[in-house]
Write a protein that holds these residues in place. Structure first.
Motif, PDB file in Angstrom:
ATOM      1  N   LEU A   1       0.834  -1.209   0.000  1.00 23.49           N
ATOM      2  CA  LEU A   1       0.000   0.000   0.000  1.00 23.49           C
ATOM      3  C   LEU A   1       0.863   1.250   0.000  1.00 23.49           C
ATOM      4  CD1 LEU A   1      -2.765   1.411   0.239  1.00 23.49           C
ATOM      5  CD2 LEU A   1      -2.584   1.143   2.734  1.00 23.49           C
ATOM      6  N   ALA A   2       1.917   1.250   0.832  1.00 28.07           N
ATOM      7  CA  ALA A   2       2.813   2.414   0.888  1.00 28.07           C
ATOM      8  C   ALA A   2       3.480   2.655  -0.461  1.00 28.07           C
ATOM      9  CB  ALA A   2       3.879   2.192   1.967  1.00 28.07           C
ATOM     10  N   TYR A   3       3.946   1.572  -1.099  1.00 25.55           N
ATOM     11  CA  TYR A   3       4.592   1.706  -2.405  1.00 25.55           C
ATOM     12  C   TYR A   3       3.594   2.222  -3.443  1.00 25.55           C
ATOM     13  CZ  TYR A   3       7.066   0.385  -6.675  1.00 25.55           C
ATOM     14  OH  TYR A   3       7.674   0.408  -7.907  1.00 25.55           O
ATOM     15  N   GLY A   4       2.375   1.688  -3.394  1.00 23.20           N
ATOM     16  CA  GLY A   4       1.356   2.125  -4.347  1.00 23.20           C
ATOM     17  C   GLY A   4       0.982   3.584  -4.161  1.00 23.20           C
ATOM     18  N   VAL A   5       0.859   4.015  -2.899  1.00 23.45           N
ATOM     19  CA  VAL A   5       0.516   5.416  -2.633  1.00 23.45           C
ATOM     20  C   VAL A   5       1.618   6.337  -3.145  1.00 23.45           C
ATOM     21  CG1 VAL A   5       0.239   7.117  -0.794  1.00 23.45           C
ATOM     22  CG2 VAL A   5      -0.997   4.961  -0.677  1.00 23.45           C
ATOM     23  N   GLU A   6       2.876   5.943  -2.917  1.00 23.83           N
ATOM     24  CA  GLU A   6       3.984   6.783  -3.382  1.00 23.83           C
ATOM     25  C   GLU A   6       4.005   6.866  -4.905  1.00 23.83           C
ATOM     26  OE1 GLU A   6       7.427   7.971  -5.103  1.00 23.83           O
ATOM     27  OE2 GLU A   6       7.161   5.786  -4.994  1.00 23.83           O
ATOM     28  N   ARG A   7       3.792   5.741  -5.577  1.00 24.65           N
ATOM     29  CA  ARG A   7       3.885   5.716  -7.039  1.00 24.65           C
ATOM     30  C   ARG A   7       2.681   6.362  -7.707  1.00 24.65           C
ATOM     31  NH1 ARG A   7       8.562   4.088  -9.691  1.00 24.65           N
ATOM     32  NH2 ARG A   7       7.263   3.235 -11.359  1.00 24.65           N
ATOM     33  N   VAL A   8       1.485   6.078  -7.182  1.00 21.29           N
ATOM     34  CA  VAL A   8       0.261   6.485  -7.870  1.00 21.29           C
ATOM     35  C   VAL A   8      -0.253   7.840  -7.401  1.00 21.29           C
ATOM     36  CG1 VAL A   8      -2.145   5.824  -8.349  1.00 21.29           C
ATOM     37  CG2 VAL A   8      -0.364   4.067  -8.227  1.00 21.29           C
ATOM     38  N   VAL A   9      -0.059   8.131  -6.117  1.00 20.50           N
ATOM     39  CA  VAL A   9      -0.651   9.352  -5.549  1.00 20.50           C
ATOM     40  C   VAL A   9       0.387  10.447  -5.356  1.00 20.50           C
ATOM     41  CG1 VAL A   9      -1.951  10.310  -3.604  1.00 20.50           C
ATOM     42  CG2 VAL A   9      -2.442   7.990  -4.398  1.00 20.50           C
ATOM     43  N   MET A  10       1.464  10.146  -4.617  1.00 19.91           N
ATOM     44  CA  MET A  10       2.400  11.186  -4.221  1.00 19.91           C
ATOM     45  C   MET A  10       3.303  11.647  -5.366  1.00 19.91           C
ATOM     46  SD  MET A  10       1.558  11.657  -1.088  1.00 19.91           S
ATOM     47  CE  MET A  10       2.885  12.673  -0.478  1.00 19.91           C
ATOM     48  N   ARG A  11       3.894  10.710  -6.093  1.00 23.62           N
ATOM     49  CA  ARG A  11       4.877  11.079  -7.119  1.00 23.62           C
ATOM     50  C   ARG A  11       4.293  11.991  -8.202  1.00 23.62           C
ATOM     51  NH1 ARG A  11       8.993   6.734  -9.724  1.00 23.62           N
ATOM     52  NH2 ARG A  11       9.357   6.451  -7.486  1.00 23.62           N
ATOM     53  N   PRO A  12       3.094  11.695  -8.733  1.00 20.33           N
ATOM     54  CA  PRO A  12       2.564  12.590  -9.771  1.00 20.33           C
ATOM     55  C   PRO A  12       2.190  13.983  -9.249  1.00 20.33           C
ATOM     56  CG  PRO A  12       1.504  10.434  -9.855  1.00 20.33           C
ATOM     57  CD  PRO A  12       2.250  10.501  -8.576  1.00 20.33           C
ATOM     58  N   LEU A  13       2.061  14.127  -7.922  1.00 19.09           N
ATOM     59  CA  LEU A  13       1.595  15.398  -7.360  1.00 19.09           C
ATOM     60  C   LEU A  13       2.699  16.183  -6.661  1.00 19.09           C
ATOM     61  CD1 LEU A  13      -1.839  14.228  -5.882  1.00 19.09           C
ATOM     62  CD2 LEU A  13      -1.409  15.384  -8.052  1.00 19.09           C
ATOM     63  N   VAL A  14       3.966  15.836  -6.942  1.00 21.16           N
ATOM     64  CA  VAL A  14       5.074  16.580  -6.358  1.00 21.16           C
ATOM     65  C   VAL A  14       4.982  18.048  -6.774  1.00 21.16           C
ATOM     66  CG1 VAL A  14       7.576  16.871  -6.372  1.00 21.16           C
ATOM     67  CG2 VAL A  14       6.597  14.587  -6.233  1.00 21.16           C
ATOM     68  N   ASN A  15       5.201  18.934  -5.786  1.00 19.11           N
ATOM     69  CA  ASN A  15       5.178  20.388  -5.985  1.00 19.11           C
ATOM     70  C   ASN A  15       3.783  20.961  -6.257  1.00 19.11           C
ATOM     71  OD1 ASN A  15       7.986  20.646  -5.620  1.00 19.11           O
ATOM     72  ND2 ASN A  15       8.375  20.173  -7.776  1.00 19.11           N
ATOM     73  N   GLN A  16       2.749  20.134  -6.093  1.00 22.08           N
ATOM     74  CA  GLN A  16       1.391  20.649  -6.182  1.00 22.08           C
ATOM     75  C   GLN A  16       0.995  21.292  -4.853  1.00 22.08           C
ATOM     76  OE1 GLN A  16      -0.596  20.672  -8.973  1.00 22.08           O
ATOM     77  NE2 GLN A  16       1.259  19.934  -9.994  1.00 22.08           N
ATOM     78  N   PRO A  17       0.016  22.181  -4.866  1.00 22.00           N
ATOM     79  CA  PRO A  17      -0.429  22.790  -3.601  1.00 22.00           C
ATOM     80  C   PRO A  17      -0.884  21.733  -2.595  1.00 22.00           C
ATOM     81  CG  PRO A  17      -1.348  23.962  -5.483  1.00 22.00           C
ATOM     82  CD  PRO A  17      -0.684  22.734  -6.033  1.00 22.00           C
ATOM     83  N   ASP A  18      -0.729  22.055  -1.305  1.00 22.40           N
ATOM     84  CA  ASP A  18      -1.079  21.098  -0.250  1.00 22.40           C
ATOM     85  C   ASP A  18      -2.532  20.652  -0.332  1.00 22.40           C
ATOM     86  OD1 ASP A  18       1.482  21.241   0.651  1.00 22.40           O
ATOM     87  OD2 ASP A  18       1.056  22.608   2.325  1.00 22.40           O
ATOM     88  N   ILE A  19      -3.415  21.540  -0.767  1.00 18.77           N
ATOM     89  CA  ILE A  19      -4.838  21.179  -0.832  1.00 18.77           C
ATOM     90  C   ILE A  19      -5.068  20.062  -1.843  1.00 18.77           C
ATOM     91  CG2 ILE A  19      -5.351  22.951  -2.561  1.00 18.77           C
ATOM     92  CD1 ILE A  19      -7.667  21.711   0.283  1.00 18.77           C
ATOM     93  N   ILE A  20      -4.252  20.023  -2.901  1.00 18.27           N
ATOM     94  CA  ILE A  20      -4.371  18.951  -3.890  1.00 18.27           C
ATOM     95  C   ILE A  20      -3.989  17.616  -3.263  1.00 18.27           C
ATOM     96  CG2 ILE A  20      -3.564  18.094  -6.107  1.00 18.27           C
ATOM     97  CD1 ILE A  20      -5.287  20.574  -6.320  1.00 18.27           C
ATOM     98  N   LEU A  21      -2.898  17.612  -2.490  1.00 20.22           N
ATOM     99  CA  LEU A  21      -2.474  16.387  -1.821  1.00 20.22           C
ATOM    100  C   LEU A  21      -3.489  15.948  -0.761  1.00 20.22           C
ATOM    101  CD1 LEU A  21       1.305  17.229  -1.496  1.00 20.22           C
ATOM    102  CD2 LEU A  21       0.339  15.389  -2.859  1.00 20.22           C
ATOM    103  N   LEU A  22      -4.086  16.910  -0.054  1.00 19.78           N
ATOM    104  CA  LEU A  22      -5.121  16.572   0.919  1.00 19.78           C
ATOM    105  C   LEU A  22      -6.301  15.909   0.227  1.00 19.78           C
ATOM    106  CD1 LEU A  22      -6.453  16.681   3.724  1.00 19.78           C
ATOM    107  CD2 LEU A  22      -7.230  19.002   3.163  1.00 19.78           C
ATOM    108  N   MET A  23      -6.731  16.460  -0.895  1.00 22.86           N
ATOM    109  CA  MET A  23      -7.843  15.867  -1.635  1.00 22.86           C
ATOM    110  C   MET A  23      -7.481  14.466  -2.129  1.00 22.86           C
ATOM    111  SD  MET A  23     -10.277  17.950  -1.367  1.00 22.86           S
ATOM    112  CE  MET A  23     -11.419  17.162  -2.511  1.00 22.86           C
ATOM    113  N   ALA A  24      -6.198  14.264  -2.473  1.00 25.66           N
ATOM    114  CA  ALA A  24      -5.771  12.935  -2.899  1.00 25.66           C
ATOM    115  C   ALA A  24      -5.900  11.926  -1.763  1.00 25.66           C
ATOM    116  CB  ALA A  24      -4.329  12.992  -3.398  1.00 25.66           C
ATOM    117  N   THR A  25      -5.548  12.340  -0.543  1.00 26.44           N
ATOM    118  CA  THR A  25      -5.683  11.413   0.591  1.00 26.44           C
ATOM    119  C   THR A  25      -7.156  11.148   0.921  1.00 26.44           C
ATOM    120  OG1 THR A  25      -5.588  13.134   2.313  1.00 26.44           O
ATOM    121  CG2 THR A  25      -3.501  12.218   1.550  1.00 26.44           C
ATOM    122  N   ILE A  26      -8.026  12.127   0.674  1.00 21.82           N
ATOM    123  CA  ILE A  26      -9.467  11.894   0.850  1.00 21.82           C
ATOM    124  C   ILE A  26      -9.943  10.860  -0.170  1.00 21.82           C
ATOM    125  CG2 ILE A  26     -11.757  12.932   0.680  1.00 21.82           C
ATOM    126  CD1 ILE A  26     -10.556  15.518   1.764  1.00 21.82           C
TER     127      ILE A  26
END
Length: 317
Positions: A90-115
């Motif tokens: 799960l951690a690897y998938g979150v990093e590859r699919v969610v976090m990596r494509p959103l590097v340098n995006q506003p924090d609100i975008i990352l928050l919405m991704a975790t939602i």
């Protein structure tokens, strides 16, 4: 009315010290478990500056995976190992699919991704494991059951549930291990560097993606421990996600980046809830445990928004 609010509760504490000690013990155990949940949020926030809305459902998902594997014939300790592996995937998938494509995006975008991740895990968990509450495999994992009664005075009695003692010990050990990890290991120092400044960390060769995968895996392990302990005290169900959100006021009290703050904040909330419910709850019709933590957090936001151990950030324009 003033007597009932300001005097009578303290008279009860004095007249029945054994009951008061029982309340303190229950508050201590609840506070330690709240702190354990909050640690998962702190880990993610320290590494990425993002509030991980999915931490609560990760607690449920880890617990359901463990119990579900055991129900399908997998021995308890093998199920535990496979669940740890699942949290790693799960951690690897979150990093590859969610976090990596959103590097340098506003924090609100990352928050919405975790939602979004939260609702994915809810749907996936219900599809695989069903929506019914499940019983934690406490005895199969070798966790203690039963209770010990300690005499207090001539007629007093304090009852300690063995699973609560185990929960407190495991939580303290995990907190100590995370503290050593952050302060004494190379990866821990790299994680703190990433938390301070992503660009500076990248400039000295620290892999942002690797750090994020590691910290999400650590948060997954914390979620698994929390799911086991909370599940052993009640059951494993999606209702645990609501309990996990008690970490919000804990974080507000202690500070979003502080491990000691998570511990102190958890204890404040744990003690406050139990004492408030049992000594003042009758004055407001009961149910204080469901909202008192958020009232305490609101008061802190008004007077110390960075929390007890948080850093005060001053921005000049």
């Amino acid at each position: 009315m003033l007597y009932d609010i300001f005097i009578d509760p303290f008279v009860q504490m004095y007249e029945m010290p054994d009951f008061f000690l029982q309340v303190l013990w229950e508050g201590f155990v609840a506070g330690i478990l709240y702190a354990l949940i909050a640690l998962g949020f702190v880990l993610i926030f320290k590494a990425s500056g993002v509030f991980n809305f999915a931490q609560g459902i990760m607690v449920v998902f880890a617990g359901l995976t463990l119990v579900g594997l055991n129900e399908n014939g997998v021995p308890a300790y093998l199920a535990l190992a496979l669940t740890i592996a699942a949290m790693g995937i799960l951690a690897y998938g979150v990093e590859r699919v969610v976090m990596r494509p959103l590097v340098n995006q506003p924090d609100i975008i990352l928050l919405m991704a975790t939602i979004g991740l939260t609702y994915f895990l809810i749907g996936f968990g219900e599809f695989v494991f069903g929506g019914e509450p499940k019983q934690m495999i406490t005895e199969e994992l070798g966790l203690p059951t039963g209770s010990t009664a300690i005499e207090f005075g001539e007629r007093g009695l304090v009852i300690l549930q063995h699973i609560d003692i185990a929960a407190a010990v495991i939580a303290v050990l995990m907190v100590a291990a995370l503290g050593i990890f952050f302060n004494k290991t190379r990866i821990g120092r790299a994680l703190r560097a990433v938390a301070d400044d992503h660009q500076a960390a990248l400039s000295v060769g620290i892999s942002l993606n690797q750090i994020w995968a590691i910290v999400w895996f650590a948060a997954g392990l914390v979620a698994l421990a929390t799911g086991i302990m909370w599940g052993a005290r009640s059951d494993v169900s999606f209702a645990l996600e609501i309990v996990a959100f008690k970490a919000l006021p804990v974080l507000i009290l202690g500070g979003f980046t502080s491990i000691p703050g998570a511990i102190v904040g958890g204890l404040i909330i744990g003690f406050g809830e139990k004492i408030g419910e049992l000594y003042w709850g009758g004055l407001v019709g009961g149910g204080i445990e469901s909202w008192l933590a958020y009232i305490i957090a609101l008061i802190f936001l008004l007077f110390r928004p960075q929390g007890l151990f948080g850093e005060r950030i001053i921005e000049r324009v």
